[in-house]
Scaffold this active site. Structure first.
Site, PDB file in Angstrom:
ATOM      1  N   ARG A 171     -21.034   4.518  -5.852  1.00 56.27           N
ATOM      2  CA  ARG A 171     -20.096   3.561  -5.710  1.00 56.27           C
ATOM      3  C   ARG A 171     -20.595   2.545  -6.157  1.00 56.27           C
ATOM      4  O   ARG A 171     -21.767   2.038  -5.769  1.00 56.27           O
ATOM      5  CB  ARG A 171     -20.045   3.854  -4.159  1.00 56.27           C
ATOM      6  CG  ARG A 171     -18.731   2.852  -3.538  1.00 56.27           C
ATOM      7  CD  ARG A 171     -18.736   2.541  -2.334  1.00 56.27           C
ATOM      8  NE  ARG A 171     -19.282   1.410  -1.896  1.00 56.27           N
ATOM      9  CZ  ARG A 171     -19.212   0.831  -0.557  1.00 56.27           C
ATOM     10  NH1 ARG A 171     -18.359   1.342   0.105  1.00 56.27           N
ATOM     11  NH2 ARG A 171     -19.625  -0.331  -0.355  1.00 56.27           N
ATOM     12  N   TYR A 183     -17.353  -8.091   0.032  1.00 52.42           N
ATOM     13  CA  TYR A 183     -17.292  -6.907   0.668  1.00 52.42           C
ATOM     14  C   TYR A 183     -18.466  -5.994  -0.211  1.00 52.42           C
ATOM     15  O   TYR A 183     -18.283  -5.895  -1.350  1.00 52.42           O
ATOM     16  CB  TYR A 183     -16.246  -6.145   0.822  1.00 52.42           C
ATOM     17  CG  TYR A 183     -16.332  -4.706   1.358  1.00 52.42           C
ATOM     18  CD1 TYR A 183     -17.072  -4.269   2.653  1.00 52.42           C
ATOM     19  CD2 TYR A 183     -16.444  -3.534   0.438  1.00 52.42           C
ATOM     20  CE1 TYR A 183     -17.287  -2.888   2.979  1.00 52.42           C
ATOM     21  CE2 TYR A 183     -17.077  -2.525   0.850  1.00 52.42           C
ATOM     22  CZ  TYR A 183     -17.358  -2.029   1.843  1.00 52.42           C
ATOM     23  OH  TYR A 183     -17.948  -0.774   2.462  1.00 52.42           O
ATOM     24  N   ASP A 234     -14.597   0.894  -3.483  1.00 47.86           N
ATOM     25  CA  ASP A 234     -13.919   0.816  -2.159  1.00 47.86           C
ATOM     26  C   ASP A 234     -13.290  -0.685  -1.951  1.00 47.86           C
ATOM     27  O   ASP A 234     -13.898  -1.460  -2.223  1.00 47.86           O
ATOM     28  CB  ASP A 234     -15.034   0.923  -1.247  1.00 47.86           C
ATOM     29  CG  ASP A 234     -14.402   0.984   0.310  1.00 47.86           C
ATOM     30  OD1 ASP A 234     -13.551   0.969   0.365  1.00 47.86           O
ATOM     31  OD2 ASP A 234     -15.614   1.360   1.087  1.00 47.86           O
ATOM     32  N   HIS A 236     -11.917  -1.552   0.565  1.00 47.87           N
ATOM     33  CA  HIS A 236     -11.994  -1.985   1.854  1.00 47.87           C
ATOM     34  C   HIS A 236     -10.836  -2.727   2.691  1.00 47.87           C
ATOM     35  O   HIS A 236     -11.097  -3.640   3.128  1.00 47.87           O
ATOM     36  CB  HIS A 236     -13.302  -2.655   2.070  1.00 47.87           C
ATOM     37  CG  HIS A 236     -14.113  -2.555   3.368  1.00 47.87           C
ATOM     38  ND1 HIS A 236     -14.335  -3.154   4.427  1.00 47.87           N
ATOM     39  CD2 HIS A 236     -14.990  -1.326   3.649  1.00 47.87           C
ATOM     40  CE1 HIS A 236     -14.854  -2.583   5.399  1.00 47.87           C
ATOM     41  NE2 HIS A 236     -15.426  -1.293   4.481  1.00 47.87           N
ATOM     42  N   GLU A 260     -10.965   3.557  -3.052  1.00 45.04           N
ATOM     43  CA  GLU A 260     -11.097   4.002  -1.710  1.00 45.04           C
ATOM     44  C   GLU A 260     -10.196   2.700  -1.037  1.00 45.04           C
ATOM     45  O   GLU A 260     -10.616   1.692  -1.367  1.00 45.04           O
ATOM     46  CB  GLU A 260     -12.302   4.197  -1.360  1.00 45.04           C
ATOM     47  CG  GLU A 260     -12.400   4.211   0.365  1.00 45.04           C
ATOM     48  CD  GLU A 260     -14.123   4.204   0.604  1.00 45.04           C
ATOM     49  OE1 GLU A 260     -14.998   4.438  -0.066  1.00 45.04           O
ATOM     50  OE2 GLU A 260     -14.505   3.897   1.743  1.00 45.04           O
ATOM     51  N   GLU A 286     -11.753   6.499   6.143  1.00 43.53           N
ATOM     52  CA  GLU A 286     -12.898   6.721   7.150  1.00 43.53           C
ATOM     53  C   GLU A 286     -12.717   5.924   8.663  1.00 43.53           C
ATOM     54  O   GLU A 286     -13.482   6.414   9.425  1.00 43.53           O
ATOM     55  CB  GLU A 286     -14.026   5.714   6.421  1.00 43.53           C
ATOM     56  CG  GLU A 286     -13.805   4.269   6.359  1.00 43.53           C
ATOM     57  CD  GLU A 286     -14.756   3.428   5.548  1.00 43.53           C
ATOM     58  OE1 GLU A 286     -15.287   4.005   4.709  1.00 43.53           O
ATOM     59  OE2 GLU A 286     -14.900   2.343   5.752  1.00 43.53           O
ATOM     60  N   ARG A 307     -11.037  11.073   3.851  1.00 43.35           N
ATOM     61  CA  ARG A 307     -12.415  10.308   4.166  1.00 43.35           C
ATOM     62  C   ARG A 307     -12.833  10.458   5.615  1.00 43.35           C
ATOM     63  O   ARG A 307     -13.881  10.162   6.216  1.00 43.35           O
ATOM     64  CB  ARG A 307     -12.493   8.914   3.950  1.00 43.35           C
ATOM     65  CG  ARG A 307     -12.219   8.708   2.523  1.00 43.35           C
ATOM     66  CD  ARG A 307     -13.486   8.396   1.583  1.00 43.35           C
ATOM     67  NE  ARG A 307     -14.089   7.326   2.094  1.00 43.35           N
ATOM     68  CZ  ARG A 307     -15.739   7.205   2.211  1.00 43.35           C
ATOM     69  NH1 ARG A 307     -16.259   8.280   2.441  1.00 43.35           N
ATOM     70  NH2 ARG A 307     -16.179   6.328   2.918  1.00 43.35           N
ATOM     71  N   GLU A 363     -20.418  11.037   1.107  1.00 41.33           N
ATOM     72  CA  GLU A 363     -21.007   9.694   1.091  1.00 41.33           C
ATOM     73  C   GLU A 363     -22.464   9.900   1.541  1.00 41.33           C
ATOM     74  O   GLU A 363     -22.594  10.532   2.685  1.00 41.33           O
ATOM     75  CB  GLU A 363     -20.207   8.634   1.819  1.00 41.33           C
ATOM     76  CG  GLU A 363     -20.857   7.226   1.604  1.00 41.33           C
ATOM     77  CD  GLU A 363     -20.062   6.322   2.380  1.00 41.33           C
ATOM     78  OE1 GLU A 363     -19.190   6.776   3.149  1.00 41.33           O
ATOM     79  OE2 GLU A 363     -20.229   5.128   1.998  1.00 41.33           O
ATOM     80  N   TRP A 426     -11.262  -7.384   6.982  1.00 38.96           N
ATOM     81  CA  TRP A 426     -12.751  -7.336   6.366  1.00 38.96           C
ATOM     82  C   TRP A 426     -12.715  -6.005   5.666  1.00 38.96           C
ATOM     83  O   TRP A 426     -12.563  -4.956   6.235  1.00 38.96           O
ATOM     84  CB  TRP A 426     -13.797  -7.436   7.630  1.00 38.96           C
ATOM     85  CG  TRP A 426     -15.206  -7.277   6.698  1.00 38.96           C
ATOM     86  CD1 TRP A 426     -15.804  -8.189   6.154  1.00 38.96           C
ATOM     87  CD2 TRP A 426     -15.786  -6.017   7.039  1.00 38.96           C
ATOM     88  NE1 TRP A 426     -16.909  -7.508   5.897  1.00 38.96           N
ATOM     89  CE2 TRP A 426     -17.106  -6.466   6.254  1.00 38.96           C
ATOM     90  CE3 TRP A 426     -15.793  -4.861   7.800  1.00 38.96           C
ATOM     91  CZ2 TRP A 426     -18.140  -5.466   6.183  1.00 38.96           C
ATOM     92  CZ3 TRP A 426     -16.816  -3.863   7.492  1.00 38.96           C
ATOM     93  CH2 TRP A 426     -18.067  -4.171   6.581  1.00 38.96           C
TER      94      TRP A 426
HETATM   95  O1  KDG Z   1     -19.122   0.295   9.899  1.00 33.82           O
HETATM   96  C1  KDG Z   1     -18.575  -0.140   8.486  1.00 33.82           C
HETATM   97  C2  KDG Z   1     -18.873   0.834   7.309  1.00 33.82           C
HETATM   98  O2  KDG Z   1     -19.177   2.030   7.774  1.00 33.82           O
HETATM   99  C3  KDG Z   1     -18.110   0.860   6.339  1.00 33.82           C
HETATM  100  O3  KDG Z   1     -17.904  -0.742   5.823  1.00 33.82           O
HETATM  101  C4  KDG Z   1     -18.690   1.431   5.346  1.00 33.82           C
HETATM  102  O4  KDG Z   1     -16.560   1.379   3.885  1.00 33.82           O
HETATM  103  C5  KDG Z   1     -17.715   1.790   4.114  1.00 33.82           C
HETATM  104  C6  KDG Z   1     -17.895   3.165   3.264  1.00 33.82           C
HETATM  105  O5  KDG Z   1     -17.168   3.514   2.445  1.00 33.82           O
HETATM  106  O6  KDG Z   1     -19.104   3.573   3.297  1.00 33.82           O
HETATM  107 MG    MG Z   2     -15.301   2.690   2.833  1.00 28.91          MG
END
Ligand code: KDG
Ligand code: MG
Length: 426
Positions: A171, A183, A234, A236, A260, A286, A307, A363, A426
């Site tokens: 990643r 991020y 990602d 995010h 992602e 996630e 995820r 991951e 975030w």
């Molecule tokens: O606690 C938050 C993290 O697990 C996250 O920011 C990590 O997005 C993430 C990832 O893809 O591992």
């Molecule tokens: Mg993530």
């Protein structure tokens, strides 16, 4: 000499000679252990009348103590006297019986109980979890790590270091000119940890700058390392559906393994629009807790990878259900595996990954040496793959004496604001 012989904290491996599952395994104690060997972890330990015990992870990054209270006040008392063999019935009791369903706190608490019970069953039968699930579909599990840099050059170098370690999937995240704390740009190479302060750190976000910058990173990565490495990214949760579609399109020439969390995860409908515009594979989930969070995404084939993972989505019992459902629609698994998921989740996820027929990738962000010492385990990394352990249960233990030396440290995840001060994701 086996790992268990050399490690004084290793769980006993011969419970099955004395126990089996022909009579009840009565739960006599359920205790929550909070420890912070480098970062906070919440672990549930369930003990039985026959001596065999199991542990489960209940860590919720930045909100740890809410799960501690949920377990201590509402779950541990009702476990005492129950038969630890009845995993499904206990899951249903905690899910249906709570009346208030789903959500990250409830589902992590359920996951911790579920994983601890699977651990007990595996130990009682003398079987690693992958055997209980139906046996391995593969001997090793492909993983990806996080390469970060404050600019494109640094990220390109970081990707090179992962390639040198044998990773086939990486990643890549980069700082964006003009943005402070973008991020994914962490401190420390292999132990990225975003929860960095007792009150949330404020970061600044500007999607236009990000959209203009990220394709340049992937262009450089393909120029430097060619077509072979699988590259992931990602978003995010930062984009609108249309912005996500634009990013997916602009990354198509660079053949990503996945893109992602492009939009906030709760908006499943958004993916219809994104999907119409791009062939870049999409991963999400996630932060999902149940099958209901991903049902439409999966059955409308709006994503390629789900995820959800063990600790987030109600344990092995529920994640298996999500994976089976996803398999019907050709969606593959890609379990979350950042450092806030404890070695207990990682060990359990690797048994799941070794079994699950529709496996995609796992991951794997490395834990610090202190974390690894507090949680002795028998899984290992080998040239881009993780090898699940063969010890009965999930193969991860907790050294309680050592854990007690690392008291809880309040830590929260950052927050993000747009350049005009508007609160963002975030
Ligand atoms: O606690 C938050 C993290 O697990 C996250 O920011 C990590 O997005 C993430 C990832 O893809 O591992
Ligand atoms: Mg993530």
């Amino acid at each position: 000499m086996s790992a268990a012989d050399s490690d004084p904290n290793a769980p006993e491996t011969d419970w099955s000679d004395r126990i089996g599952v022909s009579r009840p395994l009565v739960i006599t104690a359920a205790r929550v252990i909070v420890t912070s060997p480098g970062r906070n972890f919440v672990t549930l330990k369930i003990e039985t009348d026959q001596g065999v015990y199991g542990i489960g992870d209940a860590t919720l990054n930045g909100r740890e103590l809410s799960v501690v209270a949920y377990l201590n006040e509402h779950i541990c008392p009702l476990l005492i006297g129950r038969d630890a063999r009845r995993i499904e019935d206990t899951w249903q009791l905690l899910y249906r019986g709570a009346y208030w369903r789903r959500g990250p706190v409830t589902m992590r608490a359920i996951a911790a109980v579920d994983v601890a019970l699977w651990d007990i069953k595996g130990k009682a039968l003398g079987a690693p979890l992958h055997e209980l699930l139906g046996g391995k579909s593969r001997d090793r599990v492909m993983v990806y790590g996080h390469a970060n840099g404050s600019d494109i050059g640094e990220t390109v170098d970081a990707v090179g270091r992962y390639i040198d370690l044998g990773y086939q999937a990486i990643r890549a995240q980069t700082g964006v000119p003009g943005l402070v704390n973008a991020y994914g740009v962490g401190r420390g190479e292999l132990h990225y940890e975003p929860a960095d302060a007792s009150l949330p750190t404020e970061t600044v976000w500007d999607t236009r700058r990000y959209l203009a910058h990220v394709p340049k990173l992937f262009e450089r990565l393909r120029d430097t390392y060619g077509p072979e490495p699988r590259l992931l990214h990602d978003g995010h949760h930062r984009m609108t559906p249309l912005e996500a579609a634009q990013l997916g399109k602009s990354l198509e020439p660079f053949d990503l393994f996945w893109l992602e969390d492009v939009t906030p995860a709760e908006n499943q409908e958004a993916f219809r629009l994104i999907r119409q515009h791009t062939t870049t594979p999409l991963a999400v989930g996630e932060v999902f807790n149940t099958i209901w969070d991903c049902k439409d995404l999966i059955q409308e084939q709006l994503i390629d990878y789900i995820r959800a993972t063990i600790v987030g989505a109600g344990g092995l019992t529920h994640l298996r259900r999500i994976a089976d459902f996803a398999s019907v629609w050709g969606v593959r698994t890609g379990c979350h595996g950042a450092t806030d998921l404890s070695p207990v989740t990682m060990g359990t996820a690797l048994h799941f990954d070794a079994w699950v027929p529709n496996f995609g990738i796992q991951e794997y962000m490395r834990h610090t040496p202190e974390t690894d010492e507090v949680f002795p385990h028998d899984y290992r990394f080998e040239a881009g793959f993780m090898i699940p352990g063969e010890r009965p249960g999930h193969g991860v233990d907790i050294d309680e004496t050592l854990a007690a030396r690392f008291p809880y440290v309040p830590r929260q995840l950052p927050v993000a604001r747009l350049t005009d001060g508007t609160m963002w994701n975030w």
